[in-house]
Scaffold this motif. Structure first.
Motif, PDB file in Angstrom:
ATOM      1  N   LEU A  82     -11.935  -3.170   4.779  1.00  0.00           N
ATOM      2  CA  LEU A  82     -10.497  -2.924   4.865  1.00  0.00           C
ATOM      3  C   LEU A  82      -9.919  -4.004   5.762  1.00  0.00           C
ATOM      4  N   HIS A  83      -9.024  -4.794   5.211  1.00  0.00           N
ATOM      5  CA  HIS A  83      -8.367  -5.856   5.982  1.00  0.00           C
ATOM      6  C   HIS A  83      -6.929  -5.415   6.236  1.00  0.00           C
ATOM      7  N   PHE A  84      -6.616  -5.128   7.485  1.00  0.00           N
ATOM      8  CA  PHE A  84      -5.275  -4.683   7.852  1.00  0.00           C
ATOM      9  C   PHE A  84      -4.438  -5.884   8.264  1.00  0.00           C
ATOM     10  N   ILE A  85      -3.276  -6.020   7.641  1.00  0.00           N
ATOM     11  CA  ILE A  85      -2.388  -7.114   8.006  1.00  0.00           C
ATOM     12  C   ILE A  85      -1.784  -6.827   9.373  1.00  0.00           C
ATOM     13  N   GLN A  86      -1.273  -7.874  10.014  1.00  0.00           N
ATOM     14  CA  GLN A  86      -0.629  -7.702  11.308  1.00  0.00           C
ATOM     15  C   GLN A  86       0.690  -6.949  11.113  1.00  0.00           C
ATOM     16  N   PRO A  87       1.028  -6.054  12.026  1.00  0.00           N
ATOM     17  CA  PRO A  87       2.307  -5.338  11.927  1.00  0.00           C
ATOM     18  C   PRO A  87       3.477  -6.328  11.842  1.00  0.00           C
ATOM     19  N   GLY A  88       4.394  -6.052  10.921  1.00  0.00           N
ATOM     20  CA  GLY A  88       5.566  -6.901  10.759  1.00  0.00           C
ATOM     21  C   GLY A  88       5.319  -8.202  10.032  1.00  0.00           C
ATOM     22  N   LYS A  89       4.152  -8.344   9.393  1.00  0.00           N
ATOM     23  CA  LYS A  89       3.801  -9.582   8.685  1.00  0.00           C
ATOM     24  C   LYS A  89       3.492  -9.286   7.209  1.00  0.00           C
ATOM     25  N   PRO A  90       4.467  -8.824   6.437  1.00  0.00           N
ATOM     26  CA  PRO A  90       4.193  -8.474   5.038  1.00  0.00           C
ATOM     27  C   PRO A  90       3.725  -9.659   4.199  1.00  0.00           C
ATOM     28  N   THR A  91       4.007 -10.886   4.634  1.00  0.00           N
ATOM     29  CA  THR A  91       3.554 -12.047   3.863  1.00  0.00           C
ATOM     30  C   THR A  91       2.032 -12.168   3.861  1.00  0.00           C
ATOM     31  N   GLN A  92       1.360 -11.461   4.762  1.00  0.00           N
ATOM     32  CA  GLN A  92      -0.105 -11.476   4.765  1.00  0.00           C
ATOM     33  C   GLN A  92      -0.670 -10.637   3.609  1.00  0.00           C
ATOM     34  N   ASN A  93       0.185  -9.908   2.925  1.00  0.00           N
ATOM     35  CA  ASN A  93      -0.194  -9.150   1.739  1.00  0.00           C
ATOM     36  C   ASN A  93       0.787  -9.538   0.625  1.00  0.00           C
ATOM     37  N   ALA A  94       0.888 -10.842   0.392  1.00  0.00           N
ATOM     38  CA  ALA A  94       1.959 -11.410  -0.437  1.00  0.00           C
ATOM     39  C   ALA A  94       1.962 -10.919  -1.881  1.00  0.00           C
ATOM     40  N   PHE A  95       0.799 -10.776  -2.507  1.00  0.00           N
ATOM     41  CA  PHE A  95       0.789 -10.397  -3.921  1.00  0.00           C
ATOM     42  C   PHE A  95       1.384  -9.010  -4.123  1.00  0.00           C
ATOM     43  N   VAL A  96       0.978  -8.058  -3.311  1.00  0.00           N
ATOM     44  CA  VAL A  96       1.517  -6.709  -3.497  1.00  0.00           C
ATOM     45  C   VAL A  96       2.983  -6.647  -3.053  1.00  0.00           C
ATOM     46  N   GLU A  97       3.365  -7.423  -2.062  1.00  0.00           N
ATOM     47  CA  GLU A  97       4.776  -7.447  -1.655  1.00  0.00           C
ATOM     48  C   GLU A  97       5.647  -8.032  -2.762  1.00  0.00           C
ATOM     49  N   SER A  98       5.172  -9.087  -3.420  1.00  0.00           N
ATOM     50  CA  SER A  98       5.895  -9.661  -4.549  1.00  0.00           C
ATOM     51  C   SER A  98       5.989  -8.641  -5.682  1.00  0.00           C
ATOM     52  N   PHE A  99       4.876  -7.970  -5.950  1.00  0.00           N
ATOM     53  CA  PHE A  99       4.868  -6.930  -6.976  1.00  0.00           C
ATOM     54  C   PHE A  99       5.872  -5.836  -6.628  1.00  0.00           C
ATOM     55  N   ASN A 100       5.873  -5.400  -5.371  1.00  0.00           N
ATOM     56  CA  ASN A 100       6.798  -4.343  -4.958  1.00  0.00           C
ATOM     57  C   ASN A 100       8.246  -4.742  -5.233  1.00  0.00           C
ATOM     58  N   GLY A 101       8.581  -6.013  -4.984  1.00  0.00           N
ATOM     59  CA  GLY A 101       9.944  -6.482  -5.246  1.00  0.00           C
ATOM     60  C   GLY A 101      10.296  -6.411  -6.726  1.00  0.00           C
ATOM     61  N   LYS A 102       9.375  -6.848  -7.573  1.00  0.00           N
ATOM     62  CA  LYS A 102       9.614  -6.778  -9.018  1.00  0.00           C
ATOM     63  C   LYS A 102       9.715  -5.323  -9.469  1.00  0.00           C
TER      64      LYS A 102
END
Length: 152
Positions: A82-102
């Motif tokens: 499990l790789h937890f991104i840093q708080p407040g750094k959504p770009t560290q999980n860019a693919f799912v963040e991009s997906f969420n926007g779409k």
């Protein structure tokens, strides 16, 4: 994996667990529910592992659904990091963040869900279209499911 929030026509809040394969960009799971615990997340991930190979790593934020003991023990038993991104750094999980926007732009913002069952049906239809029909520039114009089949 990540969550997106929305609401039903009656004002009741729902959350959608989105699990995206970083390689193929496939939305391999979208789970709309009124509440989703860490234990429920592990059950859904186990269901996915019945038909897909286990990933080496799952990237997620530090949300309460991803940090309980149930997730920790689940991942350890399956030898998944499990790789937890840093708080407040959504770009560290860019693919799912991009997906969420779409997903928000082309599904949630365009639909008004009468009920949780209605939301489940509409979201599943959108997921199928996203995976099987919609071309992705980053995948040489192929839909994610076709790209994944070719890569296999």
């Amino acid at each position: 994996m990540d969550f997106v929030s929305d609401q039903l026509a009656n004002g009741r809040r729902i959350r959608v667990l989105n699990v995206v394969d970083d390689f193929s960009r496939e939305a391999i799971l979208q789970l709309p529910e009124s509440s989703i615990s860490g234990l429920r997340v592990t059950r859904e991930l186990d269901r996915l592992l019945e038909s897909r190979s286990a990933p080496k790593t799952i990237v997620c934020d530090n949300g309460p659904e991803f940090t309980p003991k149930a997730m920790f023990f689940w991942a350890r038993e399956r030898r998944i990091k499990l790789h937890f991104i840093q708080p407040g750094k959504p770009t560290q999980n860019a693919f799912v963040e991009s997906f969420n926007g779409k997903f928000r732009d082309y599904c949630l913002n365009l639909n008004w869900f009468a009920s949780l069952e209605d939301a489940r049906e509409i979201i599943e239809n959108w997921r199928r279209h996203y995976n099987d029909v919609r071309p992705h520039r980053s995948l040489n114009g192929l839909p994610p499911s076709q790209y994944a089949r070719q890569a296999a």
